[in-house]
Design a protein around this motif. Structure first.
Motif, short mmCIF file in Angstrom:
data_model
loop_
_atom_site.label_atom_id
_atom_site.label_comp_id
_atom_site.label_asym_id
_atom_site.label_seq_id
_atom_site.Cartn_x
_atom_site.Cartn_y
_atom_site.Cartn_z
N THR A 1 0.84 -1.20 0.00
CA THR A 1 0.00 0.00 0.00
C THR A 1 0.88 1.24 0.00
O THR A 1 0.64 2.19 -0.75
CB THR A 1 -0.91 0.01 1.24
N MET A 2 1.90 1.23 0.85
CA MET A 2 2.84 2.35 0.89
C MET A 2 3.56 2.51 -0.44
O MET A 2 3.73 3.63 -0.96
CB MET A 2 3.85 2.12 2.02
N LYS A 3 3.94 1.40 -1.04
CA LYS A 3 4.70 1.47 -2.29
C LYS A 3 3.85 2.01 -3.43
O LYS A 3 4.27 2.89 -4.19
CB LYS A 3 5.23 0.07 -2.63
N TYR A 4 2.65 1.49 -3.57
CA TYR A 4 1.74 1.98 -4.60
C TYR A 4 1.44 3.45 -4.39
O TYR A 4 1.34 4.23 -5.34
CB TYR A 4 0.43 1.19 -4.59
N ALA A 5 1.25 3.85 -3.13
CA ALA A 5 0.93 5.25 -2.84
C ALA A 5 2.07 6.18 -3.25
O ALA A 5 1.84 7.23 -3.88
CB ALA A 5 0.62 5.42 -1.35
N LEU A 6 3.30 5.81 -2.90
CA LEU A 6 4.44 6.65 -3.24
C LEU A 6 4.64 6.77 -4.75
O LEU A 6 5.14 7.79 -5.24
CB LEU A 6 5.72 6.09 -2.59
N LEU A 7 4.23 5.75 -5.49
CA LEU A 7 4.36 5.80 -6.95
C LEU A 7 3.55 6.93 -7.56
O LEU A 7 3.91 7.45 -8.62
CB LEU A 7 3.91 4.46 -7.56
N GLN A 8 2.46 7.30 -6.91
CA GLN A 8 1.62 8.34 -7.47
C GLN A 8 1.59 9.60 -6.62
O GLN A 8 0.80 10.51 -6.87
CB GLN A 8 0.19 7.83 -7.63
N GLY A 9 2.44 9.66 -5.60
CA GLY A 9 2.48 10.82 -4.72
C GLY A 9 3.36 11.92 -5.27
O GLY A 9 3.77 11.90 -6.45
N PRO A 10 3.68 12.90 -4.44
CA PRO A 10 4.56 14.00 -4.87
C PRO A 10 5.89 13.48 -5.40
O PRO A 10 6.46 12.53 -4.83
CB PRO A 10 4.76 14.80 -3.57
N PRO A 11 6.39 14.06 -6.48
CA PRO A 11 7.64 13.55 -7.09
C PRO A 11 8.82 13.47 -6.12
O PRO A 11 9.64 12.55 -6.22
CB PRO A 11 7.91 14.57 -8.21
N PHE A 12 8.90 14.40 -5.17
CA PHE A 12 10.06 14.40 -4.28
C PHE A 12 10.04 13.23 -3.30
O PHE A 12 11.04 12.97 -2.62
CB PHE A 12 10.16 15.73 -3.52
N LEU A 13 8.91 12.51 -3.20
CA LEU A 13 8.83 11.34 -2.33
C LEU A 13 9.11 10.03 -3.06
O LEU A 13 9.30 9.00 -2.42
CB LEU A 13 7.44 11.26 -1.68
N ARG A 14 9.13 10.07 -4.38
CA ARG A 14 9.21 8.82 -5.14
C ARG A 14 10.57 8.14 -5.03
O ARG A 14 10.69 6.96 -5.36
CB ARG A 14 8.85 9.09 -6.60
N PRO B 1 -0.07 6.02 7.73
CA PRO B 1 -1.41 6.26 7.14
C PRO B 1 -1.58 7.70 6.65
O PRO B 1 -2.18 7.93 5.59
CB PRO B 1 -2.36 5.95 8.30
N ALA B 2 -1.06 8.68 7.41
CA ALA B 2 -1.18 10.08 6.99
C ALA B 2 -0.39 10.32 5.70
O ALA B 2 -0.87 11.02 4.78
CB ALA B 2 -0.68 11.01 8.10
N LEU B 3 0.81 9.77 5.60
CA LEU B 3 1.62 9.92 4.40
C LEU B 3 0.95 9.25 3.20
O LEU B 3 0.95 9.81 2.08
CB LEU B 3 3.00 9.31 4.64
N ILE B 4 0.38 8.08 3.41
CA ILE B 4 -0.31 7.37 2.33
C ILE B 4 -1.48 8.20 1.80
O ILE B 4 -1.69 8.30 0.58
CB ILE B 4 -0.78 5.99 2.81
N GLU B 5 -2.26 8.82 2.70
CA GLU B 5 -3.41 9.62 2.24
C GLU B 5 -2.95 10.83 1.45
O GLU B 5 -3.59 11.20 0.46
CB GLU B 5 -4.25 10.06 3.43
N ILE B 6 -1.84 11.45 1.85
CA ILE B 6 -1.31 12.58 1.07
C ILE B 6 -1.00 12.13 -0.36
O ILE B 6 -1.35 12.82 -1.33
CB ILE B 6 -0.04 13.15 1.74
N CYS B 7 -0.36 10.98 -0.49
CA CYS B 7 0.01 10.48 -1.81
C CYS B 7 -1.21 10.09 -2.64
O CYS B 7 -1.26 10.35 -3.85
CB CYS B 7 0.94 9.27 -1.66
N ILE B 8 -2.21 9.51 -2.01
CA ILE B 8 -3.41 9.09 -2.72
C ILE B 8 -4.18 10.29 -3.27
O ILE B 8 -4.72 10.26 -4.38
CB ILE B 8 -4.32 8.26 -1.79
N LEU B 9 -4.24 11.36 -2.50
CA LEU B 9 -5.02 12.54 -2.89
C LEU B 9 -4.23 13.54 -3.72
O LEU B 9 -4.80 14.51 -4.22
CB LEU B 9 -5.57 13.24 -1.64
N TYR B 10 -2.93 13.34 -3.84
CA TYR B 10 -2.09 14.25 -4.62
C TYR B 10 -2.52 14.26 -6.09
O TYR B 10 -2.87 13.20 -6.64
CB TYR B 10 -0.63 13.81 -4.49
N PRO B 11 -2.57 15.43 -6.78
CA PRO B 11 -2.07 16.73 -6.32
C PRO B 11 -3.15 17.73 -5.90
O PRO B 11 -2.83 18.77 -5.34
CB PRO B 11 -1.37 17.26 -7.58
N ASN B 12 -4.41 17.46 -6.16
CA ASN B 12 -5.39 18.55 -5.96
C ASN B 12 -6.70 18.09 -5.34
O ASN B 12 -7.75 18.65 -5.62
CB ASN B 12 -5.68 19.23 -7.30
#
Length: 468
Positions: free
Chosen positions: A130-143, A417-428
């Motif tokens: 879940t964390m890995k998939y989330a980071l794939l679509q999150g903010p570029p600086f987290l990838r 969980p908070a970091l995952i939600e940021i990535c899921i909802l990124y960017p707008n």
């Protein structure tokens, strides 16, 4: 004690349904199909709940019972000690707040997992992925952390599970030591009892078919509730005035309260398991859902035990309240009951890190060898020895509970969980004035702050006690 069964179940549930996909994904962290699925909106909606093939799904009532049993472990016995660190009022209010925080973060994690399952069109995915998939679509600086994310989450899960095993080992040793001293007035270093436990713990951990332990696990569940009932009987005998204890503790000790309470209340493995195996998983989340009802009940029970236990024994309360009850035959029986319950469930708790290490890090290398089974047994023995050595090196039950709670659960239960939600909802998709982003940034800061400060203070206290 069902927390142990449920943790084992969580691994099995995720493993059976998605272990092949998970192994494939971890080998190739940027698979084209997964990335395409993350960025596309298929014409045909995908409902992960409808595609789960569960052989024996649980009803809402069964799930609620599992939550109640799963969260009522050794942590509840440490709540009076947690209240000693916080004070009566701060402990009561703080436990409710931590319970609300844990419940909310678990609901966020479940919601995010469901959203990722929809995007990649899979019925179930594990927490690390879940964390890995989330980071794939999150903010570029987290990838940049994508390749490291699954091993990091696995590392925290393994550390948490082995930490629980250490706590269990110390708990068994201390209670046996107390029973022997109360009966024959023979005193010996608790670490010696810990060492004596080694062959017994290895023997039960080598049982690979956990179904053989099922009857014993049910007996452990019964023993746990029986023991809690007897504890309350002793607590209410000659109950002192509430004014005899501190209402507000020293702020420097609050981190120990937070770590212990997180250890007691947080149940990531249990929650993910239960949601994944429900007949009607849509009933699990929400303000009035099964999780909220179950966690609310558990939180109230923890407040009651912490409140009553601290008022009863005050500043003399031990890391486990079982060590405070008087020297009577019934009291000795209670200690042995809890020791038996913890011993049985040690094997189930140790199963989790063994399975993570074997399935994702060793199986591919050793599965074709003739001595594969011997290697698996060796891994189990090594895990037991690690917990024994740690328990001998750090024989302070209350401090170890605070350390594990602060180090692992602040990350697994709040920050991730908070970091995952940021990535899921990124960017707008962060709502008006980006309030969701702000909320999650605050949660991440709280999780990291609690984790770092709690870990440093716990380690400092451990070193101080070791040198004294």
């Amino acid at each position: 004690m069902a927390i142990l069964q449920d943790n084992e179940g969580s691994l099995n549930a995720m493993s059976i349904n998605s272990k092949n996909d998970t192994n494939k994904f971890r080998k190739n962290p940027y698979p084209g199909e997964e990335l395409a699925a993350l960025n596309e909106s298929p014409a045909t909606p995908y409902d992960p709940h409808a595609h789960r093939n569960i052989e024996h799904p649980t009803t809402n009532t069964e799930t609620l019972i599992h939550i109640l049993k799963g969260c009522l472990g050794t942590g509840i016995l440490a709540m009076p000690d947690a209240f000693k660190n916080s004070g009566l009022i701060v402990g009561t209010v703080g436990t409710f707040l931590i319970g609300i925080l844990c419940t909310y973060c678990l609901l966020v994690l479940i919601r995010c997992q469901y959203e990722i399952c929809k995007r990649v069109r899979k019925p179930i995915i594990s927490y690390p992925d879940t964390m890995k998939y989330a980071l794939l679509q999150g903010p570029p600086f987290l990838r940049f952390a994508t390749n490291l994310s699954a091993p990091i989450v696995d590392g925290f899960l393994i550390a948490y599970q082995l930490g629980i095993c250490c706590v269990y080992t110390m708990f068994i040793a201390e209670n046996i030591n107390k029973v022997i001293y109360d009966t024959w007035h023979y005193e010996m270093d608790t670490r010696i009892y810990t060492l004596i436990l080694t062959p017994l713990l290895i023997a039960i951990t080598l049982i690979r078919n956990l179904k053989l332990l099922a009857p014993f696990s049910q007996a452990a569940n019964f023993a746990m509730f029986l023991g809690l009932g007897i504890l309350l009987y002793y607590i209410f005998q000659e109950f002192p005035s509430i004014g005899s204890v501190n209402f507000v503790g020293s702020p420097i000790r609050y981190t120990f309260f937070i770590g212990t309470t997180l250890f007691a209340l947080e149940a990531v493995g249990v929650v993910l398991t239960l949601e994944n195996n429900m007949k009607t998983p849509k009933s699990f989340g929400g303000v009035t859902g099964i999780l909220s009802v179950g966690m609310s009940t558990v939180t109230v029970l923890y407040v009651i035990m912490g409140f009553l236990g601290y008022v009863k024994y005050g500043e003399k309360v031990y890391g486990s309240i079982t060590l405070n009850i008087p020297e009577t035959i019934l009291a000795r029986l209670v200690k042995l009951i809890f020791a038996f319950a913890i011993y049985i469930t040690y094997a189930l708790q140790c199963y989790v890190p063994v399975d993570i290490i074997w399935m994702f890090y060793l199986k591919e290398r050793f599965t074709k060898r003739e001595n594969t089974l011997l290697i698996q047994y060796g891994l189990r023995i090594i895990c037991v020895i690690i917990t024994i050595l740690l328990a001998i090196a750090i024989p302070y039950l209350n401090l170890f509970i605070s350390l594990i709670g602060a180090l692992c659960l602040s990350m697994l239960g709040i920050t991730f969980p908070a970091l995952i939600e940021i990535c899921i909802l990124y960017p707008n998709n962060f709502g008006k004035l980006n309030y969701i982003l702000l909320k999650n940034v605050i949660l991440i800061i709280i999780g990291i702050f609690a984790g770092v400060l709690g870990t440093v203070l716990a380690i400092t206290d451990i070193i101080s006690k070791s040198q004294s």
